[in-house]
Scaffold this active site. Structure first.
Site, short mmCIF file in Angstrom:
data_model
loop_
_atom_site.label_atom_id
_atom_site.label_comp_id
_atom_site.label_asym_id
_atom_site.label_seq_id
_atom_site.Cartn_x
_atom_site.Cartn_y
_atom_site.Cartn_z
N CYS A 117 53.84 47.70 38.75
CA CYS A 117 53.24 48.96 37.85
C CYS A 117 52.89 48.08 36.59
O CYS A 117 52.07 48.66 35.93
CB CYS A 117 54.27 49.79 37.55
SG CYS A 117 54.54 50.84 39.17
N HIS A 258 52.65 53.03 30.52
CA HIS A 258 52.81 53.14 31.92
C HIS A 258 53.17 54.61 32.34
O HIS A 258 53.93 55.10 31.50
CB HIS A 258 53.53 52.17 32.43
CG HIS A 258 53.66 52.26 34.14
ND1 HIS A 258 52.66 52.78 34.95
CD2 HIS A 258 54.79 52.43 34.73
CE1 HIS A 258 53.07 53.04 36.01
NE2 HIS A 258 54.60 52.55 36.17
N ASN A 288 52.58 58.84 38.83
CA ASN A 288 52.42 57.20 38.68
C ASN A 288 51.50 56.53 39.64
O ASN A 288 51.87 56.50 40.93
CB ASN A 288 54.05 56.80 38.87
CG ASN A 288 54.22 55.48 38.48
OD1 ASN A 288 53.20 54.83 38.53
ND2 ASN A 288 55.45 54.94 38.53
N1 COA Z 1 63.79 67.57 44.00
C1 COA Z 1 65.26 68.10 43.98
N2 COA Z 1 66.25 67.48 43.67
C2 COA Z 1 66.15 66.21 43.73
C3 COA Z 1 64.76 65.47 43.84
C4 COA Z 1 63.69 66.35 44.10
N3 COA Z 1 62.63 65.77 44.31
N4 COA Z 1 65.22 64.16 44.06
C5 COA Z 1 66.34 64.21 43.74
N5 COA Z 1 66.93 65.17 43.71
C6 COA Z 1 68.42 65.54 43.27
C7 COA Z 1 69.17 64.49 43.80
O1 COA Z 1 69.71 64.38 45.17
C8 COA Z 1 70.59 64.55 42.94
O2 COA Z 1 71.29 65.53 43.58
P1 COA Z 1 72.87 65.37 43.42
O3 COA Z 1 73.32 65.39 42.05
O4 COA Z 1 73.34 66.46 44.33
O5 COA Z 1 73.19 63.89 44.07
C9 COA Z 1 69.86 65.25 41.60
O6 COA Z 1 68.49 65.62 42.08
C10 COA Z 1 69.85 64.34 40.51
O7 COA Z 1 69.19 63.10 40.85
P2 COA Z 1 68.95 61.93 39.72
O8 COA Z 1 68.50 60.65 40.61
O9 COA Z 1 70.29 61.64 38.96
O10 COA Z 1 67.87 62.52 38.86
P3 COA Z 1 67.27 61.91 37.51
O11 COA Z 1 67.45 62.93 36.57
O12 COA Z 1 67.73 60.63 37.28
O13 COA Z 1 65.63 61.95 37.93
C11 COA Z 1 63.87 60.37 38.60
C12 COA Z 1 65.35 61.18 38.96
C13 COA Z 1 63.68 59.60 39.82
C14 COA Z 1 62.93 61.50 38.33
C15 COA Z 1 64.28 59.57 37.38
O14 COA Z 1 65.42 58.81 37.88
C16 COA Z 1 63.07 58.51 37.21
O15 COA Z 1 62.09 58.94 36.85
N6 COA Z 1 63.46 57.28 37.28
C17 COA Z 1 62.59 56.13 36.79
C18 COA Z 1 61.56 56.17 38.07
C19 COA Z 1 60.37 55.32 37.90
O16 COA Z 1 59.82 55.43 36.82
N7 COA Z 1 59.68 54.74 39.05
C20 COA Z 1 58.65 54.03 38.94
C21 COA Z 1 58.76 52.71 38.43
S1 COA Z 1 57.13 51.88 37.90
#
Ligand code: COA
Length: 332
Positions: A117, A258, A288
């Site tokens: 990215c 980004h 993204n």
């Molecule tokens: N819909 C519903 N629930 C979801 C889900 C979805 N699409 N994806 C994950 N969950 C659930 C998980 O299973 C977890 O459940 P649990 O608590 O029962 O285990 C819960 O939601 C929380 O998950 P978590 O990973 O802690 O959520 P978060 O607040 O960290 O958000 C992201 C997840 C991916 C949105 C966040 O971590 C993020 O944006 N990270 C950076 C990713 C990024 O930028 N990537 C590109 C890099 S270039």
């Protein structure tokens, strides 16, 4: 710090997004998620998805064409094509070569850059350095991604985040100091390569029946770890580049981050003490789009007149590798 080097002017920008819109509600029909979850965790409402037969080079061509038109250039004027992508049409030849052919650029030296990215900022720095080498006058620098081709549509933790698009800029070696591309601050660290990667398809795990059955040809991500890294890395890179150029945050008119997650950008805004209205954001409509996200946002910011003449623009990126970085542009 670059006063004795030729300046690098931005002659034009362009972008392309596929027609098909995929909303959060539509995604919630095939994985266990909801518009509320996706929007509150990421800020994303919808993304674009390329047609099945539409490739990364097709999108790169359309963005490149738009940038060349904005720069009023013809095919003979382009000496270099650099495409940043992690979703090339094929492992080889490069997507840049395919794009060069589709654009009909008779003399452009063409190659790809892969920094996930952060790829567009790495490509921009490479393009500027090659122009400064003296052998080339104009470069078409493109970020293009068909993320839908490496998205696991059964994995709700990743499939809600990504989209397809392309963005491009034309760089030209110029003479007016203090405008255009002013410099970059880029970093890489392979130690945490496994928090964001695609395991299969390379020499480590070549394509096989097993690699397909175990879903190795899709993007894998440890979301929380990437989130923490993203905020830390972009904050540090912003601080470093401002210091290198003797600038304060008050002198920045527009930040193009980004476009991965609104919560990452909000945290960055508070850590850098830069108000949210200085950040240009379009991730709600595109998700993204990896290496395409910054040039797509830059082009929208230019065309919507959010960026004006003489504005100081800070671009910030992070991605797999890990890679991260920043670039400064004084708009012409
Ligand atoms: N819909 C519903 N629930 C979801 C889900 C979805 N699409 N994806 C994950 N969950 C659930 C998980 O299973 C977890 O459940 P649990 O608590 O029962 O285990 C819960 O939601 C929380 O998950 P978590 O990973 O802690 O959520 P978060 O607040 O960290 O958000 C992201 C997840 C991916 C949105 C966040 O971590 C993020 O944006 N990270 C950076 C990713 C990024 O930028 N990537 C590109 C890099 S270039």
């Amino acid at each position: 710090m670059t006063s004795e080097l030729p300046s690098i002017t931005i002659k034009g920008t362009g972008s392309y997004a596929p027609q098909k819109v995929l909303t959060n509600d539509e995604i919630s029909t095939f994985v266990d998620t909801s518009d509320e979850w996706i929007h509150s965790r990421s800020g994303i409402k919808e993304r674009r998805v390329a047609a099945e037969d539409e490739t990364t080079s097709d999108m790169a061509k359309k963005a490149g064409e738009a940038a060349m038109k904005a720069a009023s250039l013809s095919p003979e004027d382009i000496d270099l094509v650099i495409v940043a992508t992690i979703t090339p049409d094929k492992p080889f030849p490069s997507t840049a070569c395919l794009t060069q052919h589709k654009l009909g650029l008779p003399k452009a030296v063409s190659f790809d850059i892969e920094a996930a990215c952060s790829g567009f900022l790495f490509a921009l720095e490479t393009g500027a350095a090659l122009l400064r080498s003296g052998n080339y006058k104009r470069a078409l620098v493109i970020g293009s991604e068909k993320m839908s081709s490496i998205t696991d549509w059964t994995d709700r933790t990743t499939c809600v985040l990504f989209g397809d698009s392309a963005g491009a800029v034309v760089l030209e070696k110029g003479t007016i100091q203090g405008t255009g591309f002013l410099g970059a601050n880029l970093s890489s660290d392979g130690a945490s390569s496994d928090i964001l990667h695609m395991p299969g398809g390379g020499s480590l795990i070549p394509a096989s029946e097993n690699s397909v059955a175990t879903r190795q040809h899709f993007l894998k991500m440890k979301g929380r770890e990437v989130f923490k890294f993203a905020v830390r890395a972009m904050e540090q890179s912003a601080v470093d580049i401002l210091q290198q150029h003797n600038l304060t945050t008050k002198e920045i008119d527009c930040i193009i981050p980004h476009q991965a997650n609104l919560r990452i950008i909000e945290l960055l805004s508070s850590k850098l003490d830069l108000p949210m209205d200085k950040f240009f954001i379009n991730l709600d409509r595109y998700g993204n789009t990896s290496a395409a996200s910054i040039p797509l946002a830059l082009d929208e910011a230019v065309r919507s007149k959010r960026i004006k003449s003489k504005d100081m623009i800070l671009m910030l990126a992070f991605g797999g590798g890990l890679t991260w970085g920043s670039s400064l542009i004084r708009w012409p």
